[in-house]
Design a protein around this motif. Structure first.
Motif, PDB file in Angstrom:
ATOM      1  N   PHE A  76       0.982  -1.188  -0.141  1.00  0.00           N
ATOM      2  CA  PHE A  76      -0.036  -0.104   0.086  1.00  0.00           C
ATOM      3  C   PHE A  76       0.944   1.309   0.024  1.00  0.00           C
ATOM      4  O   PHE A  76       0.626   2.289  -0.747  1.00  0.00           O
ATOM      5  CB  PHE A  76      -0.976   0.183   1.183  1.00  0.00           C
ATOM      6  N   MET A  77       1.817   1.345   0.897  1.00  0.00           N
ATOM      7  CA  MET A  77       2.616   2.306   1.024  1.00  0.00           C
ATOM      8  C   MET A  77       3.376   2.908  -0.281  1.00  0.00           C
ATOM      9  O   MET A  77       3.635   3.789  -0.556  1.00  0.00           O
ATOM     10  CB  MET A  77       3.430   2.233   2.116  1.00  0.00           C
ATOM     11  N   TYR A  78       4.153   1.741  -0.810  1.00  0.00           N
ATOM     12  CA  TYR A  78       4.888   1.846  -1.967  1.00  0.00           C
ATOM     13  C   TYR A  78       4.040   2.130  -3.237  1.00  0.00           C
ATOM     14  O   TYR A  78       4.627   2.939  -4.214  1.00  0.00           O
ATOM     15  CB  TYR A  78       5.428   0.550  -2.583  1.00  0.00           C
ATOM     16  N   ASN A  79       2.740   2.313  -3.158  1.00  0.00           N
ATOM     17  CA  ASN A  79       1.987   2.718  -3.990  1.00  0.00           C
ATOM     18  C   ASN A  79       1.178   4.276  -3.744  1.00  0.00           C
ATOM     19  O   ASN A  79       0.259   4.450  -4.507  1.00  0.00           O
ATOM     20  CB  ASN A  79       0.798   1.676  -4.444  1.00  0.00           C
ATOM     21  N   GLY A  80       1.372   4.696  -2.670  1.00  0.00           N
ATOM     22  CA  GLY A  80       1.274   5.943  -2.293  1.00  0.00           C
ATOM     23  C   GLY A  80       0.200   6.102  -1.304  1.00  0.00           C
ATOM     24  O   GLY A  80      -0.434   7.156  -1.093  1.00  0.00           O
ATOM     25  N   THR A  81      -0.421   4.932  -0.754  1.00  0.00           N
ATOM     26  CA  THR A  81      -1.389   5.021   0.130  1.00  0.00           C
ATOM     27  C   THR A  81      -0.954   4.983   1.577  1.00  0.00           C
ATOM     28  O   THR A  81      -0.207   4.232   2.039  1.00  0.00           O
ATOM     29  CB  THR A  81      -2.400   3.620  -0.030  1.00  0.00           C
ATOM     30  N   LYS A  82      -1.222   5.965   2.210  1.00  0.00           N
ATOM     31  CA  LYS A  82      -0.914   6.373   3.702  1.00  0.00           C
ATOM     32  C   LYS A  82      -1.536   5.204   4.690  1.00  0.00           C
ATOM     33  O   LYS A  82      -2.794   5.208   4.624  1.00  0.00           O
ATOM     34  CB  LYS A  82      -0.993   7.513   4.324  1.00  0.00           C
ATOM     35  N   THR A  83      -0.713   4.356   5.269  1.00  0.00           N
ATOM     36  CA  THR A  83      -1.102   3.442   5.794  1.00  0.00           C
ATOM     37  C   THR A  83      -0.663   3.061   7.059  1.00  0.00           C
ATOM     38  O   THR A  83       0.601   3.215   7.494  1.00  0.00           O
ATOM     39  CB  THR A  83      -0.916   1.888   5.127  1.00  0.00           C
ATOM     40  N   ILE A  84      -1.638   2.757   8.111  1.00  0.00           N
ATOM     41  CA  ILE A  84      -1.364   1.990   9.458  1.00  0.00           C
ATOM     42  C   ILE A  84      -1.522   0.816   9.789  1.00  0.00           C
ATOM     43  O   ILE A  84      -2.559   0.127   8.765  1.00  0.00           O
ATOM     44  CB  ILE A  84      -1.876   3.257  10.487  1.00  0.00           C
ATOM     45  N   VAL A  85      -1.107   0.099  10.557  1.00  0.00           N
ATOM     46  CA  VAL A  85      -1.509  -1.341  10.943  1.00  0.00           C
ATOM     47  C   VAL A  85      -2.060  -1.394  12.215  1.00  0.00           C
ATOM     48  O   VAL A  85      -1.539  -0.762  13.178  1.00  0.00           O
ATOM     49  CB  VAL A  85      -0.105  -2.194  10.682  1.00  0.00           C
ATOM     50  N   PHE A  86      -3.194  -2.033  12.348  1.00  0.00           N
ATOM     51  CA  PHE A  86      -3.762  -2.187  13.649  1.00  0.00           C
ATOM     52  C   PHE A  86      -4.664  -3.524  13.663  1.00  0.00           C
ATOM     53  O   PHE A  86      -5.039  -4.097  12.747  1.00  0.00           O
ATOM     54  CB  PHE A  86      -4.840  -1.186  13.786  1.00  0.00           C
ATOM     55  N   GLY A  87      -4.668  -4.194  14.973  1.00  0.00           N
ATOM     56  CA  GLY A  87      -5.316  -5.370  15.039  1.00  0.00           C
ATOM     57  C   GLY A  87      -5.432  -6.204  16.249  1.00  0.00           C
ATOM     58  O   GLY A  87      -4.486  -5.698  17.055  1.00  0.00           O
ATOM     59  N   PRO A  88      -6.481  -6.831  16.489  1.00  0.00           N
ATOM     60  CA  PRO A  88      -6.448  -7.998  17.666  1.00  0.00           C
ATOM     61  C   PRO A  88      -5.275  -8.822  17.518  1.00  0.00           C
ATOM     62  O   PRO A  88      -5.064  -9.434  16.251  1.00  0.00           O
ATOM     63  CB  PRO A  88      -7.875  -8.128  17.581  1.00  0.00           C
ATOM     64  N   GLY A  89      -4.948  -9.574  18.608  1.00  0.00           N
ATOM     65  CA  GLY A  89      -3.908 -10.587  18.291  1.00  0.00           C
ATOM     66  C   GLY A  89      -2.598 -10.282  18.564  1.00  0.00           C
ATOM     67  O   GLY A  89      -2.376  -9.087  18.779  1.00  0.00           O
ATOM     68  N   ASN A  90      -1.742 -10.955  19.084  1.00  0.00           N
ATOM     69  CA  ASN A  90      -0.340 -11.182  19.393  1.00  0.00           C
ATOM     70  C   ASN A  90       0.442 -11.622  18.281  1.00  0.00           C
ATOM     71  O   ASN A  90       0.534 -12.863  17.914  1.00  0.00           O
ATOM     72  CB  ASN A  90      -0.186 -11.617  20.642  1.00  0.00           C
ATOM     73  N   LEU A  91       1.482 -10.702  17.629  1.00  0.00           N
ATOM     74  CA  LEU A  91       2.289 -11.251  16.786  1.00  0.00           C
ATOM     75  C   LEU A  91       3.233 -12.325  17.151  1.00  0.00           C
ATOM     76  O   LEU A  91       3.739 -13.299  16.369  1.00  0.00           O
ATOM     77  CB  LEU A  91       3.151 -10.206  16.120  1.00  0.00           C
ATOM     78  N   ASP A  92       3.677 -12.079  18.396  1.00  0.00           N
ATOM     79  CA  ASP A  92       4.662 -13.282  19.119  1.00  0.00           C
ATOM     80  C   ASP A  92       4.294 -14.729  19.073  1.00  0.00           C
ATOM     81  O   ASP A  92       5.080 -15.477  18.656  1.00  0.00           O
ATOM     82  CB  ASP A  92       4.964 -12.930  20.414  1.00  0.00           C
ATOM     83  N   ILE A  93       3.104 -14.818  19.012  1.00  0.00           N
ATOM     84  CA  ILE A  93       2.529 -16.280  19.202  1.00  0.00           C
ATOM     85  C   ILE A  93       1.934 -16.602  17.758  1.00  0.00           C
ATOM     86  O   ILE A  93       1.273 -17.849  17.553  1.00  0.00           O
ATOM     87  CB  ILE A  93       1.553 -16.592  20.156  1.00  0.00           C
ATOM     88  N   SER A  94       1.680 -15.528  16.799  1.00  0.00           N
ATOM     89  CA  SER A  94       1.083 -15.939  15.508  1.00  0.00           C
ATOM     90  C   SER A  94       2.005 -16.789  14.636  1.00  0.00           C
ATOM     91  O   SER A  94       3.393 -16.976  14.908  1.00  0.00           O
ATOM     92  CB  SER A  94       0.975 -14.710  14.605  1.00  0.00           C
ATOM     93  N   HIS A  95       1.481 -17.863  13.946  1.00  0.00           N
ATOM     94  CA  HIS A  95       2.188 -19.225  13.241  1.00  0.00           C
ATOM     95  C   HIS A  95       2.782 -20.264  14.075  1.00  0.00           C
ATOM     96  O   HIS A  95       2.991 -21.176  13.645  1.00  0.00           O
ATOM     97  CB  HIS A  95       3.469 -18.428  12.653  1.00  0.00           C
ATOM     98  N   THR A  96       2.427 -20.101  15.724  1.00  0.00           N
ATOM     99  CA  THR A  96       2.821 -21.070  16.533  1.00  0.00           C
ATOM    100  C   THR A  96       1.817 -22.138  16.559  1.00  0.00           C
ATOM    101  O   THR A  96       0.537 -21.869  16.460  1.00  0.00           O
ATOM    102  CB  THR A  96       3.305 -20.567  17.810  1.00  0.00           C
ATOM    103  N   LYS A  97       2.163 -23.257  17.074  1.00  0.00           N
ATOM    104  CA  LYS A  97       1.237 -24.333  17.400  1.00  0.00           C
ATOM    105  C   LYS A  97       0.186 -23.701  18.662  1.00  0.00           C
ATOM    106  O   LYS A  97      -0.840 -24.340  18.945  1.00  0.00           O
ATOM    107  CB  LYS A  97       1.695 -25.532  17.874  1.00  0.00           C
ATOM    108  N   ASN A  98       0.590 -22.849  19.599  1.00  0.00           N
ATOM    109  CA  ASN A  98      -0.206 -21.995  20.552  1.00  0.00           C
ATOM    110  C   ASN A  98      -1.010 -21.003  19.977  1.00  0.00           C
ATOM    111  O   ASN A  98      -1.136 -19.886  21.058  1.00  0.00           O
ATOM    112  CB  ASN A  98       0.702 -22.236  21.696  1.00  0.00           C
TER     113      ASN A  98
END
Length: 350
Positions: free
Chosen positions: A303-325
């Motif tokens: 998005f940013m590389y194409n000129g769209t000013k972008t923020i990132v937000f959401g529920p959840g925890n990145l540290d445990i994402s992709h893990t079995k837990n």
């Protein structure tokens, strides 16, 4: 009541496996959900990738990816905590959007923002790239697990595959060989000593490390070859090309082959940007108060590389994402939905 509804939606999403390349079933579920709420859905596809777009004329978009990694854990519920592959990354975000859309219909309020559900974020980011080829919104909120922080900064990244050559010898004769494993870790130590990886960052620190390493040794040998994947996380203000100028000589010294597979610069938005100002007002309304920086690749880069000013937000925890837990608290899904509701309302009044 909202918590139970969020839990119900999320569990339904988690029961539909949607690894990259196999998003068709979850796309059908989302389309059916939206049609029951009487929202028009525009399908964008190039024959391989599918995106679902709602309210395509909007200048502010919410973006969320439908795909996950290959399933590693079956979904189950324990109180307000929902477990399963994709719970945090980022089906909790999909549930927050769907919950918001239900609430807008119940309150007979307009949808002022656009929404796009994309494919392939976990593999190549082709879904967001396809969307940005055909649409150029002014602003965007990309949903990813941020623990409800509003991320106005984003890491840069360097990824490289490499091969380190040694010299085989009998395992009892290390002095006669060159150990490719030891050579690899000597290379890594030199990389870690580079100045860009010693500094401290505002939201996170830079880092370089090995995330995959295969050193085949079916016999009792001093290993003669290692293949691996190197990953470097950079601060938003660090220029990728400057860091590559320092990394290249070390890789040239130790590897017989290396190939850069991902290279991108990070960014940090000013707090004066319109999207950040809108987010600030929504944060105040929902009791959120933390800005942060995203450490991983997300569709925000496209998005940013194409000129769209972008923020990132959401529920959840990145540290445990992709893990079995992997797991998420559905109360955070509800809070994210409320934040998105306020952004929709604030933007509609602007």
């Amino acid at each position: 009541m909202k918590t139970e509804r969020a839990k119900e939606i999320l569990v339904q999403l988690l029961r539909i496996p949607s690894p990259s390349g196999r998003e068709d079933r979850i796309a059908l579920y989302i389309m059916d959900f939206l049609h029951r709420l009487d929202y028009d859905v525009h399908i964008e596809s190039d024959g391989e990738i599918i995106d679902l777009v709602v309210n395509p004329e909007a200048e502010l978009f919410y973006e969320v990816h439908m795909d996950t990694i290959e399933p590693r854990a079956e979904p189950f519920v324990r109180g307000n905590i929902v477990y399963g592959t994709g719970a945090s990354d980022i089906k909790g975000g999909i549930a927050a959007i769907l919950l918001m859309l239900e609430q807008l219909r119940k309150e007979n309020k307009d949808l002022n923002v656009g929404i796009v559900f994309v494919s392939d974020e976990e593999k190549g980011g082709r879904g967001s790239a396809l969307f940005m080829e055909r649409y150029r919104p002014k602003m965007a909120i990309v949903l990813e697990p941020t623990d409800l922080e509003v991320h106005i900064a984003h890491a840069g990244n360097i990824e490289a595959y490499f091969e380190v050559d040694g010299k085989e010898a009998h395992g009892a004769c290390p002095e006669s060989g060159i150990n490719a494993i030891e050579q690899t870790f000597e290379m890594l130590q030199k990389l870690k000593e580079l100045e860009p990886f010693k500094v401290k960052g505002k939201y996170f620190d830079p880092h370089i490390g090995i995330q995959e390493l295969i050193c085949e040794n079916p016999f009792y040998l001093i290993p003669g070859l290692c293949k691996g994947r190197l990953e470097a996380r950079l601060l938003p203000e660090q220029e990728v090309e400057d860091v590559l100028d320092l990394i290249d000589p070390i890789l040239d010294e130790y590897t017989i082959r290396h190939e850069y597979t991902e290279i991108w610069d990070g960014y940090e938005l000013s707090e004066d940007e319109e999207i950040v100002q809108i987010a600030k007002k929504a944060m105040e309304a929902t009791g959120l108060n933390e800005f942060g920086g995203m450490r991983s690749w997300t569709d925000a880069i496209n998005f940013m590389y194409n000129g769209t000013k972008t923020i990132v937000f959401g529920p959840g925890n990145l540290d445990i994402s992709h893990t079995k837990n992997e797991r998420i608290d559905v109360r955070d899904v509800v809070k994210a939905s409320e934040f998105l509701m306020y952004v929709n309302e604030i933007y509609g009044k602007s």
